[in-house]
Design a protein around this motif. Structure first.
Motif, mmCIF file in Angstrom:
data_model
loop_
_atom_site.group_PDB
_atom_site.id
_atom_site.type_symbol
_atom_site.label_atom_id
_atom_site.label_comp_id
_atom_site.label_asym_id
_atom_site.label_seq_id
_atom_site.Cartn_x
_atom_site.Cartn_y
_atom_site.Cartn_z
ATOM 1 N N GLU A 75 0.812 -1.215 0.000
ATOM 2 C CA GLU A 75 0.000 0.000 0.000
ATOM 3 C C GLU A 75 0.849 1.271 0.000
ATOM 4 O O GLU A 75 0.517 2.244 -0.684
ATOM 5 N N LEU A 76 1.977 1.265 0.726
ATOM 6 C CA LEU A 76 2.809 2.473 0.771
ATOM 7 C C LEU A 76 3.525 2.709 -0.555
ATOM 8 O O LEU A 76 3.668 3.854 -1.001
ATOM 9 N N ASP A 77 3.989 1.624 -1.196
ATOM 10 C CA ASP A 77 4.635 1.763 -2.500
ATOM 11 C C ASP A 77 3.663 2.359 -3.513
ATOM 12 O O ASP A 77 4.011 3.262 -4.279
ATOM 13 N N VAL A 78 2.435 1.847 -3.522
ATOM 14 C CA VAL A 78 1.424 2.323 -4.477
ATOM 15 C C VAL A 78 1.017 3.757 -4.157
ATOM 16 O O VAL A 78 0.866 4.583 -5.059
ATOM 17 N N LEU A 79 0.843 4.058 -2.878
ATOM 18 C CA LEU A 79 0.488 5.416 -2.481
ATOM 19 C C LEU A 79 1.565 6.402 -2.901
ATOM 20 O O LEU A 79 1.273 7.479 -3.448
ATOM 21 N N ALA A 80 2.826 6.044 -2.664
ATOM 22 C CA ALA A 80 3.942 6.919 -3.047
ATOM 23 C C ALA A 80 3.944 7.150 -4.551
ATOM 24 O O ALA A 80 4.094 8.294 -5.016
ATOM 25 N N ALA A 81 3.757 6.076 -5.313
ATOM 26 C CA ALA A 81 3.790 6.200 -6.772
ATOM 27 C C ALA A 81 2.623 7.029 -7.289
ATOM 28 O O ALA A 81 2.777 7.840 -8.207
ATOM 29 N N THR A 82 1.444 6.849 -6.695
ATOM 30 C CA THR A 82 0.254 7.566 -7.162
ATOM 31 C C THR A 82 0.366 9.059 -6.876
ATOM 32 O O THR A 82 0.036 9.895 -7.730
ATOM 33 N N VAL A 83 0.826 9.416 -5.687
ATOM 34 C CA VAL A 83 0.990 10.831 -5.350
ATOM 35 C C VAL A 83 2.132 11.437 -6.162
ATOM 36 O O VAL A 83 2.055 12.581 -6.609
ATOM 37 N N LEU A 84 3.183 10.654 -6.366
ATOM 38 C CA LEU A 84 4.287 11.117 -7.205
ATOM 39 C C LEU A 84 3.800 11.406 -8.618
ATOM 40 O O LEU A 84 4.286 12.330 -9.280
ATOM 41 N N GLY A 85 2.796 10.644 -9.056
ATOM 42 C CA GLY A 85 2.243 10.829 -10.395
ATOM 43 C C GLY A 85 1.330 12.027 -10.532
ATOM 44 O O GLY A 85 0.760 12.247 -11.603
ATOM 45 N N GLY A 86 1.165 12.808 -9.465
ATOM 46 C CA GLY A 86 0.403 14.042 -9.570
ATOM 47 C C GLY A 86 -0.909 14.067 -8.832
ATOM 48 O O GLY A 86 -1.593 15.097 -8.811
ATOM 49 N N ALA A 87 -1.320 12.940 -8.224
ATOM 50 C CA ALA A 87 -2.553 12.941 -7.445
ATOM 51 C C ALA A 87 -2.316 13.714 -6.153
ATOM 52 O O ALA A 87 -1.393 13.402 -5.400
ATOM 53 N N ARG A 88 -3.145 14.719 -5.916
ATOM 54 C CA ARG A 88 -2.968 15.573 -4.745
ATOM 55 C C ARG A 88 -3.661 14.953 -3.540
ATOM 56 O O ARG A 88 -4.806 14.530 -3.615
ATOM 57 N N LEU A 89 -2.932 14.921 -2.401
ATOM 58 C CA LEU A 89 -3.504 14.332 -1.194
ATOM 59 C C LEU A 89 -4.709 15.119 -0.697
ATOM 60 O O LEU A 89 -5.566 14.572 -0.020
ATOM 61 N N GLY A 90 -4.798 16.388 -1.046
ATOM 62 C CA GLY A 90 -5.958 17.178 -0.651
ATOM 63 C C GLY A 90 -7.165 16.970 -1.531
ATOM 64 O O GLY A 90 -8.257 17.449 -1.239
ATOM 65 N N GLY A 91 -7.009 16.232 -2.653
ATOM 66 C CA GLY A 91 -8.112 15.951 -3.546
ATOM 67 C C GLY A 91 -8.205 16.910 -4.714
ATOM 68 O O GLY A 91 -7.578 17.966 -4.738
ATOM 69 N N GLY A 92 -8.994 16.533 -5.732
ATOM 70 C CA GLY A 92 -9.271 17.407 -6.855
ATOM 71 C C GLY A 92 -8.259 17.411 -7.971
ATOM 72 O O GLY A 92 -8.378 18.194 -8.915
ATOM 73 N N LYS A 93 -7.253 16.538 -7.904
ATOM 74 C CA LYS A 93 -6.216 16.551 -8.928
ATOM 75 C C LYS A 93 -5.661 15.151 -9.123
ATOM 76 O O LYS A 93 -5.527 14.393 -8.171
ATOM 77 N N GLY A 94 -5.308 14.827 -10.377
ATOM 78 C CA GLY A 94 -4.708 13.539 -10.668
ATOM 79 C C GLY A 94 -5.109 13.041 -12.038
ATOM 80 O O GLY A 94 -6.172 13.382 -12.551
ATOM 81 N N SER A 95 -4.237 12.245 -12.664
ATOM 82 C CA SER A 95 -4.528 11.673 -13.978
ATOM 83 C C SER A 95 -4.025 10.243 -14.022
ATOM 84 O O SER A 95 -3.099 9.867 -13.300
ATOM 85 N N VAL A 96 -4.629 9.451 -14.894
ATOM 86 C CA VAL A 96 -4.218 8.050 -15.041
ATOM 87 C C VAL A 96 -2.809 7.969 -15.610
ATOM 88 O O VAL A 96 -1.997 7.136 -15.178
ATOM 89 N N LEU A 97 -2.490 8.821 -16.575
ATOM 90 C CA LEU A 97 -1.155 8.803 -17.168
ATOM 91 C C LEU A 97 -0.081 9.076 -16.119
ATOM 92 O O LEU A 97 0.929 8.367 -16.039
ATOM 93 N N GLY A 98 -0.286 10.109 -15.302
ATOM 94 C CA GLY A 98 0.674 10.404 -14.245
ATOM 95 C C GLY A 98 0.785 9.277 -13.255
ATOM 96 O O GLY A 98 1.873 8.946 -12.781
ATOM 97 N N CYS A 99 -0.344 8.667 -12.952
ATOM 98 C CA CYS A 99 -0.385 7.536 -12.024
ATOM 99 C C CYS A 99 0.460 6.372 -12.545
ATOM 100 O O CYS A 99 1.262 5.783 -11.814
ATOM 101 N N VAL A 100 0.289 6.034 -13.827
ATOM 102 C CA VAL A 100 1.046 4.935 -14.438
ATOM 103 C C VAL A 100 2.533 5.249 -14.454
ATOM 104 O O VAL A 100 3.377 4.401 -14.126
ATOM 105 N N LEU A 101 2.873 6.485 -14.820
ATOM 106 C CA LEU A 101 4.287 6.881 -14.845
ATOM 107 C C LEU A 101 4.907 6.829 -13.451
ATOM 108 O O LEU A 101 6.071 6.443 -13.291
ATOM 109 N N GLY A 102 4.134 7.205 -12.436
ATOM 110 C CA GLY A 102 4.629 7.149 -11.066
ATOM 111 C C GLY A 102 4.943 5.724 -10.637
ATOM 112 O O GLY A 102 5.993 5.449 -10.041
#
Length: 338
Positions: free
Chosen positions: A252-279
């Protein structure tokens, strides 16, 4: 070029960092920069990417979930036991059972967060421990090796032998991962529900006043993550050809790190699948390169921690401020004209 920088700054930066990282790792070991190794990284990353696109939806809605990997472990066990009880089943039955069980576990989180007003991270820490403790108590930590033949047999869509004797192959988890990415991208960017999720994550009170169904946003986001966790659990069982209760524990921590690194904002309202995959790929490439160089796996854990810290810092910082001044001015002029 200017428009591309303005619209996809995080994705472009991740792509550039990934390219530089690959070049650096290729200097450290000649086994890294090969087609066979690239396919290996893709096959190994498939399950984490399925997790990540599900988690992305929760993060966009302003929530957070760290129980999805344990939920996938529960799904594995329940699905395989159900299939064995039904006489073996098939892929269609397996996906239906895994998806329904995973979604049910995700909806439990949504219920705790919306109905009982528990903070999402607290609720999912609780369900993380409940799910894992119950799984280990019931199974006594015993693995399942006698999977149905169709689940245990490797499903390879493409394979080719290279000149050096190595093999490249495209497996079922990768194809399922691509379909999950397409479905998630369509849902968050092409549907009214997706736009409502972004609005809710960016400004919950404003979304409430605008008439968005807050309950629906919770159940859709956590239900979608549960669905993805169920599918990922089934793919993990297929890839490993066994069900180990604690095999997914800690992801879970590896995936969380990668997803936030990919541009998903922890505060909400931001993020893309492409950034998520790249992360996810950036984290996987780092781990793969360090393994090939013989670096201790504990070093990778330190890197994941640093990634989480950097991702949290970047999520609260305007990305264009990190660009060179010339590019900053270009971006500002473009924004002003638009």
């Amino acid at each position: 070029m200017r428009r591309l920088i303005q619209s996809k700054p995080t994705e472009l930066t991740l792509l550039a960092v990934t390219v530089l990282l690959c070049l650096g790792l290729s200097v450290g070991t000649d086994r890294f920069l090969t087609i066979a190794n690239a396919f290996d990284v893709l096959n190994v990353s498939a399950v984490n990417i399925i997790f990540a696109v599900g988690l992305l939806v929760v993060l966009i809605s302003g929530g957070i979930d760290i129980s999805f990997a344990v939920a996938a472990s529960v799904v594995q066990y329940v699905t395989v036991l159900a299939l064995l009880t039904l006489g073996g089943g098939n892929w269609a039955v397996g996906f239906i059972i895994a998806g329904c069980v995973g979604m049910g576990l995700g909806l439990i989180n949504a219920f705790l967060i919306y109905r009982l007003q528990i903070i999402s991270i607290v609720a999912t820490i609780s369900t993380f421990n409940v799910f894992f403790g119950l799984l280990m108590f019931v199974t006594k930590g015993v693995s399942i090796y006698n999977l149905p033949d169709w689940l245990a047999t490797r499903f390879v869509f493409f394979e080719h032998e290279m000149a050096d004797g190595s093999w490249i192959e495209l497996t079922l988890p990768v194809v399922v991962m691509i379909l999950c990415c397409i479905a998630t991208s369509f849902m968050i960017s092409r549907t009214t529900t997706g736009r409502k999720l972004y609005a809710f994550g960016d400004n919950p009170e404003g979304a409430r006043r605008f008439g968005i169904n807050i309950a629906a946003m919770h159940y859709v986001s956590f239900g979608w993550l549960g669905l993805m966790a169920g599918i990922a659990g089934l793919m993990q069982a297929h890839y490993a050809q066994e069900v180990v209760p604690n095999a997914l524990y800690g992801r879970e921590l590896d995936v969380l790190a990668a997803t936030v690194l990919g541009g998903a904002r922890l505060g909400g309202g931001k993020g893309s699948v492409l950034g998520c995959v790249l992360g996810v790929l950036l984290v996987s490439i780092t781990q793969n390169g360090l393994n090939l160089m013989g670096v201790s796996p504990f070093a990778f854990k330190m890197i994941v921690g640093a990634i989480i810290l950097a991702a949290i810092t970047l999520s609260s910082t305007r990305f264009d401020k990190l660009l060179p001044k010339a590019l900053q001015n270009s971006v500002r002029k473009g924004n002003h004209r638009s």
